[in-house]
Scaffold this motif. Sequence first.
Motif, PDB file in Angstrom:
ATOM      1  N   ASP A 244      -2.105   1.856  -5.086  1.00  0.00           N
ATOM      2  CA  ASP A 244      -1.704   3.169  -5.110  1.00  0.00           C
ATOM      3  C   ASP A 244      -2.684   4.160  -4.489  1.00  0.00           C
ATOM      4  O   ASP A 244      -3.669   4.763  -5.175  1.00  0.00           O
ATOM      5  N   LEU A 245      -2.660   4.762  -3.329  1.00  0.00           N
ATOM      6  CA  LEU A 245      -3.785   5.683  -2.777  1.00  0.00           C
ATOM      7  C   LEU A 245      -3.385   7.261  -3.014  1.00  0.00           C
ATOM      8  O   LEU A 245      -4.294   7.991  -2.660  1.00  0.00           O
TER       9      LEU A 245
ATOM     10  N   GLY B 107       5.039   5.861  -8.018  1.00  0.00           N
ATOM     11  CA  GLY B 107       6.627   5.691  -8.514  1.00  0.00           C
ATOM     12  C   GLY B 107       7.192   4.704  -7.423  1.00  0.00           C
ATOM     13  O   GLY B 107       8.022   3.874  -7.862  1.00  0.00           O
ATOM     14  N   VAL B 108       6.957   5.072  -6.133  1.00  0.00           N
ATOM     15  CA  VAL B 108       7.745   4.304  -5.231  1.00  0.00           C
ATOM     16  C   VAL B 108       7.189   2.854  -5.015  1.00  0.00           C
ATOM     17  O   VAL B 108       7.944   1.959  -4.749  1.00  0.00           O
ATOM     18  N   GLY B 109       5.884   3.033  -5.132  1.00  0.00           N
ATOM     19  CA  GLY B 109       5.198   1.561  -5.336  1.00  0.00           C
ATOM     20  C   GLY B 109       5.835   0.403  -6.401  1.00  0.00           C
ATOM     21  O   GLY B 109       5.778  -0.706  -6.130  1.00  0.00           O
TER      22      GLY B 109
ATOM     23  N   VAL C 244       1.079  -1.097  -0.010  1.00  0.00           N
ATOM     24  CA  VAL C 244      -0.019   0.181  -0.026  1.00  0.00           C
ATOM     25  C   VAL C 244       0.910   1.131  -0.084  1.00  0.00           C
ATOM     26  O   VAL C 244       1.853   1.417   0.893  1.00  0.00           O
ATOM     27  N   THR C 245       0.695   2.183  -1.035  1.00  0.00           N
ATOM     28  CA  THR C 245       1.557   3.206  -1.119  1.00  0.00           C
ATOM     29  C   THR C 245       0.746   4.535  -1.399  1.00  0.00           C
ATOM     30  O   THR C 245      -0.243   4.525  -2.012  1.00  0.00           O
ATOM     31  N   ALA C 246       1.185   5.795  -0.948  1.00  0.00           N
ATOM     32  CA  ALA C 246       0.655   6.951  -1.126  1.00  0.00           C
ATOM     33  C   ALA C 246       1.465   7.537  -2.441  1.00  0.00           C
ATOM     34  O   ALA C 246       1.105   8.537  -2.929  1.00  0.00           O
TER      35      ALA C 246
ATOM     36  N   ASP D 206       9.559  -4.103  -7.415  1.00  0.00           N
ATOM     37  CA  ASP D 206      11.117  -4.556  -7.969  1.00  0.00           C
ATOM     38  C   ASP D 206      11.881  -5.201  -6.886  1.00  0.00           C
ATOM     39  O   ASP D 206      12.249  -6.220  -6.888  1.00  0.00           O
ATOM     40  N   GLY D 207      11.896  -4.223  -6.001  1.00  0.00           N
ATOM     41  CA  GLY D 207      12.480  -4.848  -4.623  1.00  0.00           C
ATOM     42  C   GLY D 207      12.245  -6.038  -3.969  1.00  0.00           C
ATOM     43  O   GLY D 207      12.955  -6.897  -3.389  1.00  0.00           O
ATOM     44  N   ALA D 208      10.495  -6.135  -3.686  1.00  0.00           N
ATOM     45  CA  ALA D 208      10.072  -7.159  -3.204  1.00  0.00           C
ATOM     46  C   ALA D 208      10.284  -8.355  -3.886  1.00  0.00           C
ATOM     47  O   ALA D 208      10.884  -9.504  -3.483  1.00  0.00           O
TER      48      ALA D 208
END
Length: 469
Positions: A356-357, A316-318, A311-313, A323-325
């Motif tokens: 994407d919140l 782009g970071v999501g 869950v991301t605000a 990718d990292g996960a």
Amino acid sequence: MHPHEDSVLRPFYEPRGVAVVGSLKDVRGEAYTSIRNMLHFGFSGNIYPINPGYSEVMGIRAYPTVEDVEGPVDLAMVIVPPPAVPEVIEHCGRKGLRAVIVGTEGFAERGEAGARSQQQLVDVARDHGVRLLGPNTIGLVNTSNGLVTAPYWITYDTIRKGNVAYGSQSGFIGAQGLPLEDRAYPISKMCDFGNKCDLNEADLLEYLVDDPETKVISLHIEAVKEGRRFMDALRRVTARKPVLVFKTGRTEQGATAAASHTGSLAGSAQVCNAALRQAGAITVNTWQEMLDIPKVFAMQPLPSGNRVGVVTATGGVGVAAIDGAVQAGLVIARLSGPTVDRLKSLNPSLGRNPVDLGPTMVVAADPFAATEEAVRAVVDDPNVDCCLLVLPSGIDRWATATVEMFGRLRQRTTKPVSVYIYGTSVSVRDDVARQLDALGVPTYLELETAVRALGVAVEYARSKSRLAG
């Protein structure tokens, strides 16, 4: 029976009294500073300054030698010139002390002559039944009794008591080298091995395996002193507690630097890391991972699987988080139908993982309530084993609402959650992170570490099952 009854490290970590031998010349004296730090952090035992030139220091009676001490003393912190160290060890042995920390530098890390001097310390100690930590060490931290032996000035007031133990071949991992108060690491014990002329990482593992105050162990190692014994101890510990290892001296140049730092001879990085993983340890790649990742074990249960909900605000970071996960061995969870319906009730654009919140928070009548409902929906999903949350710290009302939301979330879920917090104010961001950590929600200031923490938790859960089988 005391859990550490037979451990050689018990008098090091749990002394009734500590003799501090060395210069007591106000703030310039390293022995003076070591005493000051023990007083500052509330050491519960007795402190005995040792120097023939002083009758008292900081209101405490001083003694000419360790043998003159009248009260109970189990540990000595020795910070005198190298040629004087053997005699002090002799005094300790005749007094009945079995534990000595040698803070003095100038031994094996200085070449062949220093190595010969170091061997002399070992020989004298063995002759008198004394065990040595060091030389070239700042010593120990034990948050349960306020023992902080570092001979360098510490400018803050508190070290958070917790259940993470750190061991290192560097004084960098110590109270005088890190912002332990600002970052609020949940610490049980710390140990700087120094040159490891006697005690080493195997002894620490054998002590910590039964330590009720330690839930996770994080080690920095330049070279392993007793390979077989260390690996045997590591297997015993990792069957019960996670152990993270940061191995340095991995390159030819790094190995050369290790030899000049602590006199260590570093082996092949590939062989070492493979052996560590086979024994159930988790290898990490940076100092920050070594320091921060243990929180995910200290604060939460192990994940039951590797399916992650994000869950991301910020979209782009999501994407970067996904990718990292995947690189960390996680699988992006497929959200269940009821969860998709709950999310779509907030905004028809929702319903996919990552959630994407960002657009929803802009248009929602109450963005705080929308954020909390989305987080709850993902955490409650039976297809989700662990959750990564990417949220702003905000300012004022938003920061308070974020902390309150996680307080409620912590009470209703046992699934592991990792939080990456960001924002425009460093002080507010760091304060929110400290508050969330205090609630038992591991919070990170770098996205990559937040993601890796969940991957490491999954890796250890699998390893523990394998070792138990």
